[in-house]
Motif scaffolding. Structure first.
Motif, PDB file in Angstrom:
ATOM      1  N   THR A  67       0.859  -0.735  -0.154  1.00  0.00           N
ATOM      2  CA  THR A  67      -0.235  -0.438   0.247  1.00  0.00           C
ATOM      3  C   THR A  67       1.004   0.920   0.317  1.00  0.00           C
ATOM      4  O   THR A  67       2.294   1.039  -0.284  1.00  0.00           O
ATOM      5  N   SER A 123      -8.045   2.842  -4.718  1.00  0.00           N
ATOM      6  CA  SER A 123      -8.576   2.818  -3.419  1.00  0.00           C
ATOM      7  C   SER A 123      -9.388   3.900  -3.728  1.00  0.00           C
ATOM      8  O   SER A 123     -11.174   3.136  -2.783  1.00  0.00           O
ATOM      9  N   TYR A 152      -7.335  -1.628   4.056  1.00  0.00           N
ATOM     10  CA  TYR A 152      -5.620  -2.902   4.059  1.00  0.00           C
ATOM     11  C   TYR A 152      -5.986  -3.394   4.890  1.00  0.00           C
ATOM     12  O   TYR A 152      -6.332  -4.471   4.630  1.00  0.00           O
TER      13      TYR A 152
END
Length: 289
Positions: free
Chosen positions: A8, A120, A131
């Motif tokens: 991420t 996202s 996440y």
């Protein structure tokens, strides 16, 4: 099935303890303040950063570039693992595009490797919540494809309700006119903003007074959470160096919805550069943003 890693960006704003415990691999965005450049995860402590902002410092930020992402991805690919990357909202940064470019280049070099990059459309602990949900699915044995499908299907069900205290930072970011910022500050107007379906922070209302601006975060949640009560085993709150206000919102959530698993953390230095001190964001799963 090949092993895979969920990566991420540093903008997930999860506590450092969480990042260490779960060995989170993240691309770090950067910021400049008072002539010095820092990485989001390895720069100033948030309390120091926000104190500088209170004293008049005006930070600027930089997105992650493809080379940074490539370095992270290639280290994983060399271990023979695939990658699912949950990127910072494209509505706020070009970091998603940098990850997409890096992925396409590396796919040509590592034949058979899977690199799935997802925009996202989330930020701060909203991105962190997405996440977290993905990581929990992976730990339960879900495949990369199964987790990626869930993330794509549910990312717009991650709600971000945000109370902003300093209107000048919204003005600097182009969210308010200068006149609205000056007048609003004079009469104690507090905007209520949220992350829309394009992954952008937009004002959707305003109230007078700080306490009302915090209460409205939870009032809005009452409608949004309907049908998603079971999905909210944890909610997340981030704040711009105003822990008391964040805890107040958390207490309201506990009392109103009976949710006791609440993670509270700072808004990170990159996102905080744009939202300023005093911001409080309440993030959870809901029927709509």
């Amino acid at each position: 099935m090949r092993e895979y890693v969920i990566t991420t960006d540093s903008t997930v704003d999860l506590p450092k303890e969480y990042l260490r415990e779960h060995q989170v691999q993240a691309v770090s965005l950067s910021y400049e303040i008072e002539g010095e450049t820092y990485e989001d995860l390895n720069g100033l402590e948030p309390a120091v950063f926000y104190e500088k902002m209170r004293n008049g410092a005006m930070p600027t930020t930089s997105q992650a570039n493809p080379e940074q992402v490539r370095e992270l991805f290639e280290g994983i690919l060399k271990e023979g693992k695939d990658i699912l990357h949950i990127a910072f909202s494209s509505g706020l940064s070009g970091s998603y595009n940098s990850a997409r470019i890096a992925a396409e280049e590396l796919k040509e070099m590592y034949e058979g490797a899977e690199i799935c990059v997802i925009d996202s459309l989330c930020a701060s602990v909203g991105e962190g919540l997405l996440y977290h949900k993905a990581r929990c699915m992976k730990e339960k044995g879900k495949t990369l494809q199964e987790v990626a499908a869930w993330v794509e299907k549910n990312k717009l069900h991650i709600c971000h309700n945000v109370a902003v205290d300093d209107l000048n930072h919204l003005y600097r970011g182009g969210r308010l006119s200068r006149t609205s910022a000056v007048v609003g500050s004079m009469i104690n107007i507090k905007p209520f903003i949220h992350m829309d379906e394009n992954g952008k922070l937009v004002p959707i209302g305003k109230v007078r007074g700080r306490k009302k601006s915090l209460n409205i975060l939870v009032d809005a949640m009452a409608e949004q959470i309907k049908g998603y009560e079971e999905e909210n085993d944890v909610i997340m709150i981030s704040h711009g160096d105003c822990i008391g206000d964040a805890r107040y919102v958390g207490k309201l959530v506990e009392e109103r919805f009976g949710i006791h698993n609440i993670l509270i953390n700072y808004v990170g230095t990159v996102i905080g550069s744009h939202t300023g001190t005093g911001v409080v964001a309440l993030c959870f799963m809901g029927n709509k943003r």
